[in-house]
Write a protein that holds these residues in place. Structure first.
Motif, PDB file in Angstrom:
ATOM      1  N   ASP A  62      13.142  -7.424   1.790  1.00 30.37           N
ATOM      2  CA  ASP A  62      13.758  -6.170   1.343  1.00 30.37           C
ATOM      3  C   ASP A  62      15.237  -6.124   1.699  1.00 30.37           C
ATOM      4  O   ASP A  62      16.060  -5.656   0.903  1.00 30.37           O
ATOM      5  N   ASN A  65      17.126  -8.440  -0.657  1.00 31.10           N
ATOM      6  CA  ASN A  65      17.261  -7.803  -1.967  1.00 31.10           C
ATOM      7  C   ASN A  65      18.277  -6.672  -1.933  1.00 31.10           C
ATOM      8  O   ASN A  65      19.036  -6.469  -2.884  1.00 31.10           O
ATOM      9  N   ASP A  66      18.311  -5.920  -0.830  1.00 31.50           N
ATOM     10  CA  ASP A  66      19.275  -4.837  -0.673  1.00 31.50           C
ATOM     11  C   ASP A  66      20.705  -5.388  -0.679  1.00 31.50           C
ATOM     12  O   ASP A  66      21.585  -4.842  -1.351  1.00 31.50           O
ATOM     13  N   ASN A  68      21.745  -8.241  -1.989  1.00 30.08           N
ATOM     14  CA  ASN A  68      22.044  -8.710  -3.346  1.00 30.08           C
ATOM     15  C   ASN A  68      22.416  -7.555  -4.264  1.00 30.08           C
ATOM     16  O   ASN A  68      23.381  -7.648  -5.036  1.00 30.08           O
ATOM     17  N   ALA A  69      21.656  -6.477  -4.199  1.00 34.41           N
ATOM     18  CA  ALA A  69      21.921  -5.323  -5.065  1.00 34.41           C
ATOM     19  C   ALA A  69      23.285  -4.715  -4.765  1.00 34.41           C
ATOM     20  O   ALA A  69      24.041  -4.392  -5.696  1.00 34.41           O
ATOM     21  N   LYS A  70      23.630  -4.552  -3.496  1.00 32.72           N
ATOM     22  CA  LYS A  70      24.911  -3.922  -3.160  1.00 32.72           C
ATOM     23  C   LYS A  70      26.095  -4.800  -3.519  1.00 32.72           C
ATOM     24  O   LYS A  70      27.179  -4.319  -3.766  1.00 32.72           O
ATOM     25  N   GLY A  72      25.912  -7.102  -6.126  1.00 34.01           N
ATOM     26  CA  GLY A  72      25.826  -7.483  -7.531  1.00 34.01           C
ATOM     27  C   GLY A  72      25.398  -8.923  -7.773  1.00 34.01           C
ATOM     28  O   GLY A  72      25.854  -9.555  -8.730  1.00 34.01           O
TER      29      GLY A  72
END
Length: 127
Positions: A62, A65-66, A68-70, A72
């Motif tokens: 998690d 993934n967090d 990576n999302a922040k 981009g």
């Protein structure tokens, strides 16, 4: 030196196309040291690889993934045989961690380290 069960192996001479690497299977940070580069380069290489060790030891899926999302980014893991890890989450985090620790410019596709990125690192690592 022992950090999180990891050791640092300083090797004299040029490395195999890179100056450093984190070897997950043996929990080893390898730095190929030669006098053609500055101490600042070696500090950056060590801080980058320490970022790999910290994320490997501390991060859940998690958290990966967090990050990576922040930033981009689409994937976390670097694929061996590709030129560098600056285009994936684990390398981007290692670069951001290096910048967070010693202020070097981030070379990854995630771009410069923001105040929010620094706050995330502070909240998710023991540094």
């Amino acid at each position: 030196m022992d950090a999180y069960g990891w050791r640092v192996d300083w090797r004299q001479g040029p490395g195999p196309g890179r100056v450093s690497e984190a070897q997950y299977a043996t929990s080893t940070i390898v730095i190929w040291y030669d006098t053609s580069r500055s101490d600042t380069t070696w500090a950056g290489a060590f801080a980058h690889e320490l970022g790999h060790a910290v994320s490997y030891v501390h991060f859940s899926n998690d958290q990966m993934n967090d990050w990576n999302a922040k930033r981009g980014l689409a994937s976390w893991r670097w694929v061996p045989g590709t030129p560098n890890d600056f285009s994936v989450g684990e390398g981007d985090f290692a670069e951001a961690f290096m910048s967070y620790l010693i202020g070097h410019q981030v070379r990854s596709v995630g771009g410069p380290l923001s105040a929010a990125d620094s706050a995330w690192i502070a909240a998710h690592t023991p540094f």
